[in-house]
Design a protein around this motif. Structure first.
Motif, PDB file in Angstrom:
ATOM      1  N   TRP A 192       0.838  -1.195   0.000  1.00  0.00           N
ATOM      2  CA  TRP A 192       0.000   0.000   0.000  1.00  0.00           C
ATOM      3  C   TRP A 192       0.874   1.247   0.000  1.00  0.00           C
ATOM      4  O   TRP A 192       1.980   1.251   0.546  1.00  0.00           O
ATOM      5  CB  TRP A 192      -0.901   0.017   1.235  1.00  0.00           C
ATOM      6  CG  TRP A 192      -1.992  -1.007   1.236  1.00  0.00           C
ATOM      7  CD1 TRP A 192      -1.991  -2.203   1.892  1.00  0.00           C
ATOM      8  CD2 TRP A 192      -3.252  -0.912   0.562  1.00  0.00           C
ATOM      9  NE1 TRP A 192      -3.172  -2.875   1.659  1.00  0.00           N
ATOM     10  CE2 TRP A 192      -3.959  -2.098   0.847  1.00  0.00           C
ATOM     11  CE3 TRP A 192      -3.841   0.049  -0.267  1.00  0.00           C
ATOM     12  CZ2 TRP A 192      -5.235  -2.346   0.347  1.00  0.00           C
ATOM     13  CZ3 TRP A 192      -5.114  -0.188  -0.760  1.00  0.00           C
ATOM     14  CH2 TRP A 192      -5.797  -1.371  -0.461  1.00  0.00           C
ATOM     15  N   SER A 193       0.343   2.320  -0.598  1.00  0.00           N
ATOM     16  CA  SER A 193       1.028   3.609  -0.523  1.00  0.00           C
ATOM     17  C   SER A 193       0.975   4.116   0.914  1.00  0.00           C
ATOM     18  O   SER A 193       0.182   3.645   1.732  1.00  0.00           O
ATOM     19  CB  SER A 193       0.363   4.612  -1.469  1.00  0.00           C
ATOM     20  OG  SER A 193      -0.999   4.806  -1.123  1.00  0.00           O
ATOM     21  N   SER A 194       1.802   5.102   1.224  1.00  0.00           N
ATOM     22  CA  SER A 194       1.887   5.595   2.599  1.00  0.00           C
ATOM     23  C   SER A 194       0.575   6.201   3.086  1.00  0.00           C
ATOM     24  O   SER A 194       0.278   6.166   4.285  1.00  0.00           O
ATOM     25  CB  SER A 194       3.005   6.629   2.713  1.00  0.00           C
ATOM     26  OG  SER A 194       2.782   7.710   1.807  1.00  0.00           O
ATOM     27  N   ASP A 195      -0.237   6.755   2.161  1.00  0.00           N
ATOM     28  CA  ASP A 195      -1.519   7.336   2.567  1.00  0.00           C
ATOM     29  C   ASP A 195      -2.656   6.319   2.529  1.00  0.00           C
ATOM     30  O   ASP A 195      -3.791   6.632   2.912  1.00  0.00           O
ATOM     31  CB  ASP A 195      -1.867   8.551   1.705  1.00  0.00           C
ATOM     32  CG  ASP A 195      -1.977   8.221   0.219  1.00  0.00           C
ATOM     33  OD1 ASP A 195      -1.908   7.023  -0.148  1.00  0.00           O
ATOM     34  OD2 ASP A 195      -2.120   9.158  -0.581  1.00  0.00           O
ATOM     35  N   GLY A 196      -2.386   5.106   2.049  1.00  0.00           N
ATOM     36  CA  GLY A 196      -3.388   4.044   2.043  1.00  0.00           C
ATOM     37  C   GLY A 196      -4.382   4.079   0.905  1.00  0.00           C
ATOM     38  O   GLY A 196      -5.283   3.247   0.845  1.00  0.00           O
ATOM     39  N   TYR A 197      -4.213   5.010  -0.033  1.00  0.00           N
ATOM     40  CA  TYR A 197      -5.196   5.154  -1.110  1.00  0.00           C
ATOM     41  C   TYR A 197      -4.926   4.240  -2.310  1.00  0.00           C
ATOM     42  O   TYR A 197      -5.819   3.988  -3.112  1.00  0.00           O
ATOM     43  CB  TYR A 197      -5.257   6.605  -1.587  1.00  0.00           C
ATOM     44  CG  TYR A 197      -6.074   7.504  -0.679  1.00  0.00           C
ATOM     45  CD1 TYR A 197      -7.449   7.611  -0.836  1.00  0.00           C
ATOM     46  CD2 TYR A 197      -5.463   8.242   0.335  1.00  0.00           C
ATOM     47  CE1 TYR A 197      -8.200   8.439  -0.006  1.00  0.00           C
ATOM     48  CE2 TYR A 197      -6.213   9.066   1.170  1.00  0.00           C
ATOM     49  CZ  TYR A 197      -7.580   9.159   0.991  1.00  0.00           C
ATOM     50  OH  TYR A 197      -8.322   9.972   1.828  1.00  0.00           O
ATOM     51  N   VAL A 198      -3.693   3.777  -2.451  1.00  0.00           N
ATOM     52  CA  VAL A 198      -3.306   3.039  -3.651  1.00  0.00           C
ATOM     53  C   VAL A 198      -2.554   1.769  -3.264  1.00  0.00           C
ATOM     54  O   VAL A 198      -1.734   1.767  -2.344  1.00  0.00           O
ATOM     55  CB  VAL A 198      -2.418   3.910  -4.571  1.00  0.00           C
ATOM     56  CG1 VAL A 198      -1.928   3.105  -5.770  1.00  0.00           C
ATOM     57  CG2 VAL A 198      -3.182   5.135  -5.053  1.00  0.00           C
ATOM     58  N   LEU A 199      -2.859   0.682  -3.996  1.00  0.00           N
ATOM     59  CA  LEU A 199      -2.187  -0.609  -3.788  1.00  0.00           C
ATOM     60  C   LEU A 199      -1.386  -0.970  -5.033  1.00  0.00           C
ATOM     61  O   LEU A 199      -1.914  -0.976  -6.152  1.00  0.00           O
ATOM     62  CB  LEU A 199      -3.212  -1.707  -3.508  1.00  0.00           C
ATOM     63  CG  LEU A 199      -2.664  -3.137  -3.407  1.00  0.00           C
ATOM     64  CD1 LEU A 199      -1.859  -3.299  -2.106  1.00  0.00           C
ATOM     65  CD2 LEU A 199      -3.794  -4.158  -3.471  1.00  0.00           C
ATOM     66  N   ALA A 200      -0.101  -1.276  -4.851  1.00  0.00           N
ATOM     67  CA  ALA A 200       0.739  -1.763  -5.941  1.00  0.00           C
ATOM     68  C   ALA A 200       0.779  -3.284  -5.882  1.00  0.00           C
ATOM     69  O   ALA A 200       0.957  -3.874  -4.806  1.00  0.00           O
ATOM     70  CB  ALA A 200       2.148  -1.191  -5.824  1.00  0.00           C
ATOM     71  N   VAL A 201       0.605  -3.921  -7.040  1.00  0.00           N
ATOM     72  CA  VAL A 201       0.553  -5.382  -7.127  1.00  0.00           C
ATOM     73  C   VAL A 201       1.588  -5.864  -8.129  1.00  0.00           C
ATOM     74  O   VAL A 201       1.733  -5.293  -9.220  1.00  0.00           O
ATOM     75  CB  VAL A 201      -0.844  -5.866  -7.575  1.00  0.00           C
ATOM     76  CG1 VAL A 201      -0.902  -7.390  -7.585  1.00  0.00           C
ATOM     77  CG2 VAL A 201      -1.930  -5.286  -6.675  1.00  0.00           C
ATOM     78  N   GLY A 202       2.310  -6.904  -7.757  1.00  0.00           N
ATOM     79  CA  GLY A 202       3.250  -7.529  -8.670  1.00  0.00           C
ATOM     80  C   GLY A 202       2.885  -8.991  -8.874  1.00  0.00           C
ATOM     81  O   GLY A 202       2.823  -9.749  -7.909  1.00  0.00           O
ATOM     82  N   TRP A 203       2.586  -9.355 -10.127  1.00  0.00           N
ATOM     83  CA  TRP A 203       2.351 -10.757 -10.464  1.00  0.00           C
ATOM     84  C   TRP A 203       3.620 -11.346 -11.073  1.00  0.00           C
ATOM     85  O   TRP A 203       4.581 -10.630 -11.358  1.00  0.00           O
ATOM     86  CB  TRP A 203       1.223 -10.871 -11.487  1.00  0.00           C
ATOM     87  CG  TRP A 203      -0.143 -10.573 -10.996  1.00  0.00           C
ATOM     88  CD1 TRP A 203      -1.004 -11.438 -10.377  1.00  0.00           C
ATOM     89  CD2 TRP A 203      -0.857  -9.333 -11.092  1.00  0.00           C
ATOM     90  NE1 TRP A 203      -2.194 -10.809 -10.073  1.00  0.00           N
ATOM     91  CE2 TRP A 203      -2.132  -9.515 -10.503  1.00  0.00           C
ATOM     92  CE3 TRP A 203      -0.533  -8.085 -11.614  1.00  0.00           C
ATOM     93  CZ2 TRP A 203      -3.075  -8.507 -10.436  1.00  0.00           C
ATOM     94  CZ3 TRP A 203      -1.461  -7.064 -11.546  1.00  0.00           C
ATOM     95  CH2 TRP A 203      -2.726  -7.286 -10.966  1.00  0.00           C
ATOM     96  N   THR A 204       3.601 -12.636 -11.315  1.00  0.00           N
ATOM     97  CA  THR A 204       4.736 -13.265 -11.972  1.00  0.00           C
ATOM     98  C   THR A 204       4.942 -12.682 -13.361  1.00  0.00           C
ATOM     99  O   THR A 204       6.081 -12.490 -13.799  1.00  0.00           O
ATOM    100  CB  THR A 204       4.504 -14.783 -12.082  1.00  0.00           C
ATOM    101  OG1 THR A 204       4.301 -15.331 -10.785  1.00  0.00           O
ATOM    102  CG2 THR A 204       5.700 -15.476 -12.736  1.00  0.00           C
ATOM    103  N   ASN A 205       3.830 -12.356 -14.046  1.00  0.00           N
ATOM    104  CA  ASN A 205       3.919 -11.889 -15.429  1.00  0.00           C
ATOM    105  C   ASN A 205       3.387 -10.475 -15.636  1.00  0.00           C
ATOM    106  O   ASN A 205       3.007 -10.120 -16.756  1.00  0.00           O
ATOM    107  CB  ASN A 205       3.145 -12.844 -16.350  1.00  0.00           C
ATOM    108  CG  ASN A 205       3.656 -14.262 -16.273  1.00  0.00           C
ATOM    109  OD1 ASN A 205       4.863 -14.493 -16.278  1.00  0.00           O
ATOM    110  ND2 ASN A 205       2.749 -15.221 -16.195  1.00  0.00           N
ATOM    111  N   GLY A 206       3.339  -9.680 -14.602  1.00  0.00           N
ATOM    112  CA  GLY A 206       2.824  -8.331 -14.804  1.00  0.00           C
ATOM    113  C   GLY A 206       2.757  -7.529 -13.523  1.00  0.00           C
ATOM    114  O   GLY A 206       3.234  -7.971 -12.463  1.00  0.00           O
ATOM    115  N   TRP A 207       2.156  -6.350 -13.613  1.00  0.00           N
ATOM    116  CA  TRP A 207       2.026  -5.471 -12.461  1.00  0.00           C
ATOM    117  C   TRP A 207       0.713  -4.694 -12.586  1.00  0.00           C
ATOM    118  O   TRP A 207       0.084  -4.640 -13.641  1.00  0.00           O
ATOM    119  CB  TRP A 207       3.198  -4.489 -12.376  1.00  0.00           C
ATOM    120  CG  TRP A 207       3.353  -3.609 -13.595  1.00  0.00           C
ATOM    121  CD1 TRP A 207       4.113  -3.859 -14.701  1.00  0.00           C
ATOM    122  CD2 TRP A 207       2.697  -2.353 -13.846  1.00  0.00           C
ATOM    123  NE1 TRP A 207       3.985  -2.845 -15.623  1.00  0.00           N
ATOM    124  CE2 TRP A 207       3.129  -1.901 -15.130  1.00  0.00           C
ATOM    125  CE3 TRP A 207       1.800  -1.580 -13.117  1.00  0.00           C
ATOM    126  CZ2 TRP A 207       2.681  -0.716 -15.687  1.00  0.00           C
ATOM    127  CZ3 TRP A 207       1.343  -0.382 -13.673  1.00  0.00           C
ATOM    128  CH2 TRP A 207       1.795   0.046 -14.944  1.00  0.00           C
TER     129      TRP A 207
END
Length: 231
Positions: A192-207
């Motif tokens: 999560w971002s520091s403000d909690g508004y956004v989630l970053a996701v990493g898959w094996t084959n993408g983001w």
């Protein structure tokens, strides 16, 4: 990580005070685990809520705290998912946990030994079960009281914090735009971002990048980009 220790010696019936040492435990110390024959494969500590999330080898996720019997386990801050579970560790100090990501294993699988999909096998014809909801990553958003859980199938779920009565609300499955139906692979990382508004996701084959409401803001699989220009 800190484990409870007994300064006068190891005594399973009378664990002692907080310390920094190895704690020898038995099954009774973790009676809240859904499956007993598991190992903890990943631990994420969240300082704001003072708790840890454990991913076990069977793919379940637990919210865990280390408590002393004299401490009040009910927090007045409703943003903190602190509650006393039905099963408590023996003694004055122990782990207290609740399962926040559970799933029902098919009956035919329950009758045979679970096989980890990463475990090599000589018998290729043997029927095995790869649980699609087996958790591979978890991230805690204390500001909006939600867990993000990634699975081996590539699915993402948002799960609200448990209530004071230890009731785990239903999860929200996040829609992942994938117009060309390319394989995502399992979720490898969540943050999560520091403000909690956004989630970053990493898959094996993408983001991908998702809002706290579950909307995909940007994603890419095998070099194909998908960006929501309205955001």
């Amino acid at each position: 990580m800190p484990w409870p220790t007994d300064e006068e010696g190891l005594d399973a019936e009378n664990p002692a005070q907080m310390g920094y040492d190895t704690w020898i435990v038995n099954e009774d110390d973790f009676g809240w685990l859904v499956e007993e024959d598991v190992a903890v494969v990943d631990i994420v500590y969240s300082r704001p809520i003072g708790s840890e999330t454990w991913i076990t080898s069977d793919g379940r996720v637990y919210l865990v705290q280390l408590h002393e019997s004299g401490a009040d386990v009910h927090s007045e801050d409703h943003d903190k998912p602190i509650s006393r579970t039905e099963h408590e560790s023996i003694g004055s100090v122990g782990w207290h946990g609740s399962c926040i990501h559970n799933f029902e294993t098919p009956k035919w699988v329950q009758k045979q030994r679970y096989v980890d999909p990463n475990e090599p096998t000589d018998d290729q014809d043997r029927r095995t079960w790869e649980e699609p909801r087996r958790a591979t990553a978890v991230a805690v958003n204390h500001r909006f009281s939600v867990f993000a859980i990634g699975t081996t199938s590539g699915q993402i779920e948002f799960r609200p914090f448990p209530s004071q009565g230890n009731v785990v609300p239903k999860s929200q499955k996040i829609s992942i735009p994938n117009a060309y139906n390319r394989p995502t692979g399992e979720v490898r990382s969540l943050d999560w971002s520091s403000d909690g508004y956004v989630l970053a996701v990493g898959w094996t084959n993408g983001w991908g990048v998702f809002s706290v409401g579950g909307r995909c803001l940007a994603s890419s699989f095998n070099m194909e980009h998908n960006v929501d220009m309205s955001k």
